[in-house]
Design a protein around this motif. Structure first.
Motif, PDB file in Angstrom:
ATOM      1  N   PRO A 133       0.811  -1.205   0.000  1.00 31.54           N
ATOM      2  CA  PRO A 133       0.000   0.000   0.000  1.00 31.54           C
ATOM      3  C   PRO A 133       0.849   1.261   0.000  1.00 31.54           C
ATOM      4  CG  PRO A 133       0.109  -0.924   2.200  1.00 31.54           C
ATOM      5  CD  PRO A 133       0.806  -1.897   1.277  1.00 31.54           C
ATOM      6  N   ALA A 134       0.183   2.382  -0.322  1.00 31.20           N
ATOM      7  CA  ALA A 134       0.801   3.689  -0.179  1.00 31.20           C
ATOM      8  C   ALA A 134       0.396   4.232   1.168  1.00 31.20           C
ATOM      9  CB  ALA A 134       0.331   4.616  -1.293  1.00 31.20           C
ATOM     10  N   ARG A 135       1.369   4.713   1.921  1.00 24.57           N
ATOM     11  CA  ARG A 135       1.073   5.272   3.235  1.00 24.57           C
ATOM     12  C   ARG A 135       0.994   6.777   3.138  1.00 24.57           C
ATOM     13  NH1 ARG A 135       5.195   2.482   7.516  1.00 24.57           N
ATOM     14  NH2 ARG A 135       4.706   0.310   7.105  1.00 24.57           N
ATOM     15  N   SER A 136       0.096   7.352   3.920  1.00 20.09           N
ATOM     16  CA  SER A 136       0.082   8.805   4.016  1.00 20.09           C
ATOM     17  C   SER A 136       0.967   9.224   5.170  1.00 20.09           C
ATOM     18  CB  SER A 136      -1.341   9.320   4.236  1.00 20.09           C
ATOM     19  OG  SER A 136      -1.831   8.915   5.487  1.00 20.09           O
ATOM     20  N   GLY A 137       1.646  10.346   4.984  1.00 22.40           N
ATOM     21  CA  GLY A 137       2.476  10.900   6.042  1.00 22.40           C
ATOM     22  C   GLY A 137       2.420  12.405   5.954  1.00 22.40           C
ATOM     23  N   LYS A 185       1.049  13.059   2.187  1.00 23.61           N
ATOM     24  CA  LYS A 185       1.836  12.604   1.054  1.00 23.61           C
ATOM     25  C   LYS A 185       1.644  11.102   0.919  1.00 23.61           C
ATOM     26  CE  LYS A 185       5.041  16.148   2.505  1.00 23.61           C
ATOM     27  NZ  LYS A 185       4.117  16.554   3.584  1.00 23.61           N
ATOM     28  N   LEU A 186       2.042  10.528  -0.207  1.00 25.31           N
ATOM     29  CA  LEU A 186       1.798   9.117  -0.446  1.00 25.31           C
ATOM     30  C   LEU A 186       3.080   8.387  -0.825  1.00 25.31           C
ATOM     31  CD1 LEU A 186      -1.566   9.243  -2.431  1.00 25.31           C
ATOM     32  CD2 LEU A 186      -1.221   8.492  -0.074  1.00 25.31           C
ATOM     33  N   PRO A 187       3.981   8.129   0.136  1.00 28.15           N
ATOM     34  CA  PRO A 187       5.139   7.285  -0.172  1.00 28.15           C
ATOM     35  C   PRO A 187       4.701   5.837  -0.342  1.00 28.15           C
ATOM     36  CG  PRO A 187       5.076   7.776   2.165  1.00 28.15           C
ATOM     37  CD  PRO A 187       3.967   8.575   1.535  1.00 28.15           C
ATOM     38  N   ILE A 188       5.373   5.131  -1.238  1.00 24.86           N
ATOM     39  CA  ILE A 188       5.066   3.729  -1.471  1.00 24.86           C
ATOM     40  C   ILE A 188       5.780   2.874  -0.433  1.00 24.86           C
ATOM     41  CG2 ILE A 188       5.203   1.826  -3.118  1.00 24.86           C
ATOM     42  CD1 ILE A 188       3.279   4.011  -3.938  1.00 24.86           C
ATOM     43  N   VAL A 189       5.080   1.906   0.132  1.00 24.96           N
ATOM     44  CA  VAL A 189       5.645   1.049   1.153  1.00 24.96           C
ATOM     45  C   VAL A 189       5.890  -0.340   0.574  1.00 24.96           C
ATOM     46  CG1 VAL A 189       5.278  -0.002   3.407  1.00 24.96           C
ATOM     47  CG2 VAL A 189       4.459   2.310   2.957  1.00 24.96           C
ATOM     48  N   THR A 190       7.083  -0.867   0.807  1.00 26.58           N
ATOM     49  CA  THR A 190       7.405  -2.221   0.363  1.00 26.58           C
ATOM     50  C   THR A 190       7.430  -3.152   1.558  1.00 26.58           C
ATOM     51  OG1 THR A 190       9.780  -1.915   0.651  1.00 26.58           O
ATOM     52  CG2 THR A 190       8.841  -1.259  -1.483  1.00 26.58           C
ATOM     53  N   ASP A 191       7.428  -4.442   1.287  1.00 26.91           N
ATOM     54  CA  ASP A 191       7.499  -5.415   2.381  1.00 26.91           C
ATOM     55  C   ASP A 191       8.773  -5.243   3.188  1.00 26.91           C
ATOM     56  OD1 ASP A 191       5.082  -6.495   1.684  1.00 26.91           O
ATOM     57  OD2 ASP A 191       5.943  -8.081   0.441  1.00 26.91           O
ATOM     58  N   GLU A 192       9.855  -4.880   2.507  1.00 33.60           N
ATOM     59  CA  GLU A 192      11.130  -4.706   3.218  1.00 33.60           C
ATOM     60  C   GLU A 192      11.046  -3.568   4.215  1.00 33.60           C
ATOM     61  OE1 GLU A 192      15.842  -3.697   2.386  1.00 33.60           O
ATOM     62  OE2 GLU A 192      14.434  -3.831   0.720  1.00 33.60           O
ATOM     63  N   ILE A 193      10.398  -2.468   3.805  1.00 36.99           N
ATOM     64  CA  ILE A 193      10.241  -1.338   4.723  1.00 36.99           C
ATOM     65  C   ILE A 193       9.416  -1.758   5.933  1.00 36.99           C
ATOM     66  CG2 ILE A 193       9.191   0.937   4.988  1.00 36.99           C
ATOM     67  CD1 ILE A 193       9.921   1.488   2.079  1.00 36.99           C
ATOM     68  N   ALA A 194       8.349  -2.524   5.680  1.00 33.29           N
ATOM     69  CA  ALA A 194       7.502  -2.970   6.782  1.00 33.29           C
ATOM     70  C   ALA A 194       8.293  -3.813   7.780  1.00 33.29           C
ATOM     71  CB  ALA A 194       6.322  -3.765   6.234  1.00 33.29           C
ATOM     72  N   PHE A 214      -5.203   2.153  17.091  1.00 36.47           N
ATOM     73  CA  PHE A 214      -6.398   2.429  16.295  1.00 36.47           C
ATOM     74  C   PHE A 214      -6.041   2.553  14.816  1.00 36.47           C
ATOM     75  CE2 PHE A 214      -6.785   4.492  20.467  1.00 36.47           C
ATOM     76  CZ  PHE A 214      -7.853   3.766  20.989  1.00 36.47           C
ATOM     77  N   VAL A 215      -6.983   2.179  13.978  1.00 39.46           N
ATOM     78  CA  VAL A 215      -6.795   2.310  12.532  1.00 39.46           C
ATOM     79  C   VAL A 215      -7.748   3.373  11.991  1.00 39.46           C
ATOM     80  CG1 VAL A 215      -6.100  -0.099  12.309  1.00 39.46           C
ATOM     81  CG2 VAL A 215      -8.496   0.533  11.927  1.00 39.46           C
ATOM     82  N   GLU A 216      -7.437   3.843  10.787  1.00 38.20           N
ATOM     83  CA  GLU A 216      -8.313   4.768  10.079  1.00 38.20           C
ATOM     84  C   GLU A 216      -8.722   4.130   8.762  1.00 38.20           C
ATOM     85  OE1 GLU A 216      -6.933   8.816   9.813  1.00 38.20           O
ATOM     86  OE2 GLU A 216      -5.685   8.566  11.608  1.00 38.20           O
ATOM     87  N   SER A 217      -9.756   4.681   8.155  1.00 41.05           N
ATOM     88  CA  SER A 217     -10.286   4.100   6.926  1.00 41.05           C
ATOM     89  C   SER A 217      -9.288   4.246   5.782  1.00 41.05           C
ATOM     90  CB  SER A 217     -11.608   4.758   6.546  1.00 41.05           C
ATOM     91  OG  SER A 217     -11.429   6.150   6.384  1.00 41.05           O
ATOM     92  N   GLU A 218      -9.363   3.323   4.829  1.00 40.47           N
ATOM     93  CA  GLU A 218      -8.495   3.324   3.663  1.00 40.47           C
ATOM     94  C   GLU A 218      -9.174   4.041   2.504  1.00 40.47           C
ATOM     95  OE1 GLU A 218      -8.036  -0.773   2.843  1.00 40.47           O
ATOM     96  OE2 GLU A 218      -6.637  -1.148   4.489  1.00 40.47           O
ATOM     97  N   GLY A 256      -5.646   2.195  -8.169  1.00 36.32           N
ATOM     98  CA  GLY A 256      -6.126   1.045  -7.419  1.00 36.32           C
ATOM     99  C   GLY A 256      -5.269   0.630  -6.244  1.00 36.32           C
ATOM    100  N   LEU A 257      -4.185   1.360  -5.966  1.00 30.17           N
ATOM    101  CA  LEU A 257      -3.378   1.051  -4.782  1.00 30.17           C
ATOM    102  C   LEU A 257      -4.140   1.459  -3.523  1.00 30.17           C
ATOM    103  CD1 LEU A 257       0.231   2.238  -5.732  1.00 30.17           C
ATOM    104  CD2 LEU A 257      -0.500  -0.106  -5.326  1.00 30.17           C
ATOM    105  N   THR A 258      -3.961   0.690  -2.473  1.00 32.73           N
ATOM    106  CA  THR A 258      -4.541   1.056  -1.184  1.00 32.73           C
ATOM    107  C   THR A 258      -3.739   2.187  -0.574  1.00 32.73           C
ATOM    108  OG1 THR A 258      -5.307  -1.207  -0.806  1.00 32.73           O
ATOM    109  CG2 THR A 258      -5.109   0.221   1.132  1.00 32.73           C
ATOM    110  N   ALA A 259      -4.413   3.259  -0.163  1.00 34.09           N
ATOM    111  CA  ALA A 259      -3.762   4.383   0.511  1.00 34.09           C
ATOM    112  C   ALA A 259      -4.293   4.445   1.930  1.00 34.09           C
ATOM    113  CB  ALA A 259      -4.053   5.684  -0.223  1.00 34.09           C
ATOM    114  N   GLN A 260      -3.387   4.487   2.900  1.00 35.72           N
ATOM    115  CA  GLN A 260      -3.800   4.471   4.300  1.00 35.72           C
ATOM    116  C   GLN A 260      -2.736   5.134   5.164  1.00 35.72           C
ATOM    117  OE1 GLN A 260      -4.317   0.275   4.782  1.00 35.72           O
ATOM    118  NE2 GLN A 260      -2.147  -0.200   4.699  1.00 35.72           N
TER     119      GLN A 260
END
Length: 290
Positions: free
Chosen positions: A95-99, A106-115, A144-148, A154-158
Motif C-alpha cells: 500500500p501507499a502510506r500517508s504521512g 503525502k503518499l510514499p510507497i511502502v514495500t514489504d522490506e520497509i515494513a 487504532f486504525v483509520e479508513s483506507e 487502485g493502490l490502497t492508501a492508508q
C-alpha cells in the motif's frame, strides 16, 4: 521480526538477544554511516528507474534534495511518481502510506522490506532490555486504525500506523496484546474500538504489565474515556455480556471469548473509579504495571 524472536531462556526468565540491542546502539551512534548505507542500497536497487535516469545519476550517486512540490507535480504529470499512483497495482503490491510533515498528506510507497524494518520490532527488544519481566504478562497498548482510500490506479492508501497494524508482521505479535485484532482493526476508533480495547484490558487487568499508546494524546484520551465510561464498563464485566452499543459483529465475537461474569472485578472498578481522585489511576486499576 516477531516480538519473541531473538529471546533466549535462562532459567524461568527470558532475556532479549543482545544483538538487537547492539543494533539499536549502532543505529543511534553511527547515524551518518547508516544513512549513507541505506541510501546506497535504495539507489542500487533502483538504478534503472526513470526518475534517476532523468536526474542523470547512476546507482553510486545521490538524488538531489527536493521539497514535496516537485514530487507532487511529477505525479500529476504522470511522471514516475504518477505511474506508481495512477496505474493498476501488480499482484502483491504494497500500500501507499500517508504521512505529514507540513500539514499536507503525502503518499510514499511502502514495500514489504520497509515494513520489516519497522521500529516497533526494535522497540520491543529495548523495552525488555531496560524493564525486566515485560514478557511475562500482557500489553495494554491502545492502537487504532483509520479508513483506507484508493488511488486512481487502485493502490490502497492508508495512514502509516494503519498500514503497520494491518500487516502480517504486526498480526504475528498480536497475541502479546490484551486487545484481539478485531478490536484494533475496527475503524470506529473513538467509540467502539476504544470501548472494546479498554474492556479487554480491564478483564485482564492482573496480566497487564505495560500500558501505553503510540502518541501520548491517545493515552490521555483513553484515560478520559475510562473516566466517562467506567460505570458501563463495570456493568458489562459484572454481567459478562457486551452492551448493545457495540454493534460491530467481529468485535462482539472477539469479546465473547474474553468477557465472563466477574462481580468482584466490577466492584473493584467501581471502588477505584468512583473516588473522584484519578491520581495514579493506571497503577491502581492495573496493579502490576511496570
Amino acid at each position: 521480526m516477531a516480538a519473541t524472536e531473538g529471546i533466549s531462556t535462562i532459567g524461568e526468565a527470558k532475556y532479549p538477544d543482545v544483538e538487537n540491542l547492539r543494533l539499536i546502539e549502532e543505529l543511534n551512534s553511527n547515524v551518518d554511516a547508516v544513512q549513507e548505507r541505506v541510501l546506497a542500497e535504495i539507489l542500487g536497487r533502483n538504478a534503472g528507474a526513470e526518475y534517476l535516469n532523468k536526474c542523470g545519476l547512476d546507482a553510486g550517486n545521490k538524488v538531489p534534495v527536493v521539497t514535496w512540490c516537485p514530487v507532487r507535480q511529477a505525479r500529476c504529470q504522470r511522471r514516475p511518481f504518477a505511474h506508481l499512483v495512477n496505474t493498476p497495482p501488480s499482484p502483491g503490491s504494497s500500500p501507499a502510506r500517508s504521512g505529514t510533515s507540513t500539514g499536507e498528506r503525502k503518499l510514499p510507497i511502502v514495500t514489504d522490506e520497509i515494513a520489516r524494518r519497522e521500529v516497533l520490532s526494535l522497540m520491543v527488544h529495548s523495552f525488555h532490555g531496560y524493564v525486566p519481566g515485560l514478557d511475562m504478562g500482557k500489553v495494554l497498548y491502545l492502537t487504532f486504525v483509520e479508513s483506507e482510500t484508493k488511488t486512481p490506479g487502485g493502490l490502497t492508501a492508508q495512514p502509516a500506523l494503519t498500514s503497520v497494524y494491518k500487516s502480517e508482521h504486526f498480526k504475528r505479535r498480536a497475541n502479546a496484546y490484551t486487545s484481539p485484532m478485531a478490536t484494533i482493526l475496527c475503524e470506529d476508533a473513538s467509540q467502539i474500538s476504544m470501548y472494546a480495547q479498554m474492556l479487554c484490558g480491564l478483564c485482564q487487568h492482573h496480566d497487564v504489565l505495560p500500558v501505553g499508546a503510540v502518541f501520548a494524546a491517545a493515552l490521555v484520551r483513553a484515560i478520559s474515556f475510562l473516566q466517562l465510561n467506567w460505570a458501563q464498563l463495570a456493568a458489562d464485566i459484572e454481567a459478562g455480556e457486551l452492551n448493545p452499543r457495540v454493534t460491530n459483529p467481529s468485535v462482539r465475537e472477539a469479546l465473547a471469548g474474553i468477557l465472563r461474569p466477574h462481580a468482584e472485578l466490577a466492584e473493584f472498578m467501581r471502588t477505584e473509579c468512583s473516588r473522584g481522585d484519578w491520581t495514579g489511576i493506571v497503577s491502581r486499576v492495573w496493579p502490576n504495571t511496570k
